[in-house]
Design an enzyme around this catalytic site. Sequence first.
Site, PDB file in Angstrom:
ATOM      1  N   VAL A 582       0.820  -1.220   0.000  1.00 51.39           N
ATOM      2  CA  VAL A 582       0.000   0.000   0.000  1.00 51.39           C
ATOM      3  C   VAL A 582       0.850   1.264   0.000  1.00 51.39           C
ATOM      4  CG1 VAL A 582      -1.994  -1.063   1.095  1.00 51.39           C
ATOM      5  CG2 VAL A 582      -0.208  -0.093   2.535  1.00 51.39           C
ATOM      6  N   GLY A 585       8.216   4.014   1.939  1.00 48.27           N
ATOM      7  CA  GLY A 585       8.753   5.175   2.623  1.00 48.27           C
ATOM      8  C   GLY A 585      10.256   5.200   2.587  1.00 48.27           C
ATOM      9  N   PHE A 587      12.424   4.197   4.770  1.00 51.06           N
ATOM     10  CA  PHE A 587      13.136   3.065   5.342  1.00 51.06           C
ATOM     11  C   PHE A 587      12.480   1.718   5.083  1.00 51.06           C
ATOM     12  CE2 PHE A 587      14.227   6.661   8.212  1.00 51.06           C
ATOM     13  CZ  PHE A 587      15.583   6.730   7.892  1.00 51.06           C
ATOM     14  N   GLY A 588      11.430   1.655   4.289  1.00 52.08           N
ATOM     15  CA  GLY A 588      10.811   0.363   4.054  1.00 52.08           C
ATOM     16  C   GLY A 588       9.493   0.473   3.325  1.00 52.08           C
ATOM     17  N   LYS A 605       4.664  -2.413   8.468  1.00 53.11           N
ATOM     18  CA  LYS A 605       5.774  -1.648   7.907  1.00 53.11           C
ATOM     19  C   LYS A 605       7.038  -2.487   8.052  1.00 53.11           C
ATOM     20  CE  LYS A 605       8.278   2.722   8.350  1.00 53.11           C
ATOM     21  NZ  LYS A 605       8.351   4.006   9.082  1.00 53.11           N
ATOM     22  N   ASP A 711       8.841  14.964   9.912  1.00 47.15           N
ATOM     23  CA  ASP A 711       8.447  14.623   8.531  1.00 47.15           C
ATOM     24  C   ASP A 711       6.927  14.755   8.361  1.00 47.15           C
ATOM     25  OD1 ASP A 711       8.896  13.961   5.919  1.00 47.15           O
ATOM     26  OD2 ASP A 711       9.008  11.798   6.251  1.00 47.15           O
TER      27      ASP A 711
END
Length: 880
Positions: A582, A585, A587-588, A605, A711
């Site tokens: 879905v 990002g 880092f993953g 995640k 962020d």
Amino acid sequence: MRTHSQLLLYFMLSTTVALALSLSSVTDKHALLSLKEKLTNGIPDALPSWNESLHFCEWEGVTCGRRHMRVSVLHLENQNWGGTLGPSLGNLTFLRKLKLSNIDLHGEIPKEVGLLKRLQVLDLSKNKFHGKIPFELTNCTNLQEIILLYNQLTGNVPSWFGSMTQLNKLLLGANNLIPLTLGSLNKLKRIRVDNNNFGSGGSHDLNFLSSLTNCTKLEQLILDGNGFGGVLPYYVGNLSTYLSVLSMAKNQIYGVIPESLGQLINLTEFDMMRNFLEGKIPNSIGKLKNLGRLVLQQNSLSGNITTIGNLTTLFELYLHTNNFEGSIPITLRHCTQLQTFGISTNNLSGDIPDHLFGYLENLINLDLSNNSLTGPLPLGFGNLKHLSLLYLYENKLSGEIPSDLGTCLSLTELILERNFFHGSIPWFLGSLRSLEVLDISNNSFSSTIPLELENLVYLNTLDLSFNNLYGEVPTRGVFSNVSAINSLTGNKNLCGGIPQLKLPPCLKVPAKKHKRTPKEKLILISVIGGVVISVIAFTIVHFLTRKPKRLSSSPSLINGSLRVTYGELHEATNGFSSSNLVGTGSFGSVYKGSLLYFEKPIAVKVLNLETRGAAKSFMVECNALGKMKHRNLVKILTCCSSVDYNGEDFKAIVFEFMPSGNLENLLHGNEDHESRNLNLNFTQRLDIALDVAHALDYLHNDTEQVVVHCDVKPSNVLLDDDGVTHLGDFGVARFLHGATEYSSKNQVISSTIKGTIGYIPPEYGSGGMVSPQGDIYSYGIVLLEMLTGKRPTDNMFYENLSLHKFCKMRIPEGILDVVDSCLLMSFAEDQTQVMENNIKECLVMFAKIGIACSEEFPTQRMLTKDVIVKLLEIKRKLSS
């Protein structure tokens, strides 16, 4: 010869037409100059652009048609010239729209207006015109809108309006007209003839309503403040099926509300305020499934209000000052859209149902004052994150103030006077930073005054009188302003405070030193020794019996029960398949999945451990979200640190899945949704902005350590099924340590963090220190993106032009030039000028918040508390 003759004839005709057009243009110019002299009352500096150096089509307020260059629109408003409307108006024969609103005109409407046969819109509202509406308007057969609100016109509403076959809007309110001849206006969609002072004592009845049943296209009927008497007739239910607004407030109508009202199935607003209605609310009102605003206050209605629970679209409910009785029905929980609920000054009794208000999460104003309600305050107030006004005074409520009221951070007024509350004044009232009015007088509170109340910087009215308070009165904050402290009288044992309060000084009682006996010392030493030995023994046993770290999955236990292994997550996401992906990002990647023993969908995640900083991000996010609980933060279910089927390190974080996606996709669409979501209206965007502000306020002010998200951007703003917004992705969050956060030892260099281009504050780009003000900058950019529908990285922004400057340059006058076109489409097309101005003002206020939050220098940016207060102000203004 024939050819030459034809050319000659064509040339002569062309010359004649050109000359005629030229003369006509001169006529328009002279007509405008003559109008200027009358309109402005000869004021020399008025309308400076109306001069010889500019073509008259470029003059302020003037629009010309492209084909003939004749005046087609004359639109001037909001001036104080005090002039008149001269007869030269009749020479503007190509005029289609005449809008001269709020420019202080007086005198009569000139008969020459009848020469404007192309006229479609006539708006002369908010002036001082007197006399009768000129009969010559019958010549304007193309008229579609007549708006003469707020003048001093007299006489009957002309029956000859019925001959205007194109007329669909007639707004004649706030004059001295007699609105008894409306039945022939069978083409109208809107009729507003309110606040016309043509009589008192209810001498005019409502029989003319029967003729309005011929107006089959009627959508709005507003007859407020006209002195109508008599009963509301049964055939009111036979009015147009398109009718959405029926308002007869401030008349002298009596009798019962007829059951036939339920036939008006498209009704969205029903207003009968300040009449003499009696009897019960008819059961048929429950059939009005589209009703959003119900105003029945200041009548003599009775019975219970159970049937209101069927009105699931209701957002405003005003039932003040009637004779309603019984308890507050639990069925009100179905009215989940309710923003304002007022039922003060009635005969309600019994306890307030537990958890009732927990369902009404959109409530902004709640007024239950001046009834006979009993029992304690119920559970559920903690869900009212947008609650601004809470009036519970003059009831028989008792018990202590529940702690969940301390989460209503948007409260501006809390009035609990004249009840039977007891116990201590809760310290958590000091966390309600938006509070402006606090009145808990005439109760039975018995405690000292908590020092936390000094923190309420906006508090300007405080009444603690007639309780059993004792001890020293604080001296800072509101307590330093004697005019803000309404009263402390009736509390016999208070002392100290500022000198103006004239309270007795507090006695300082020296503390007595207590010497321990040898026996007490021996017991203390034995206890301490036993504890030390136990700790040493436990430590030895722990190290001897612990298992190697990588023998099994070792999930972090976040919610106290959920444990997951790599295998379970692998199965839950269909092997981490692309069909379950879905999002991605820094880092993953995030996958949707479902666990057998967890009823809701989950989001997993999975960290890409080859990415530099991913492992640290895992620890940061687990620690951050594991400790924090807030309605507007993404809820973490657990963290899993294990090995995969290949023996490689595996780290994942499991969240509740957000089915409504993220703000990025809602604003701009994605691969799965080619077109943008046009249903995200201004109210929804406002709610999203509020929810994110509450989340940031919690992170910056209400956690043990200050948390900086680092962020904030639309893709990290997630929405659940109920439309509640959650801030997520804390992978680059930073913890600051309270008062020492700006010491060299604890500062975090911004160059070590990852953010997103367009949302990173300028000070981070130059190596500045991480701070909450950095989050505020990113938040401000998100607000401006919601307003304009443009990303900060849009191609239109280059060199010195940014999203911030783009908006700043165009407010307030050019607000509609920057607003997202999809947002404008969500507003109703058929608005009054007052409503249009109100919406524009709300948009300007929203833009100013975004601009203030995204200022270049951190010290100039708004605080989250102030942002919340301003957004709630917009929400109240928008709902009004």
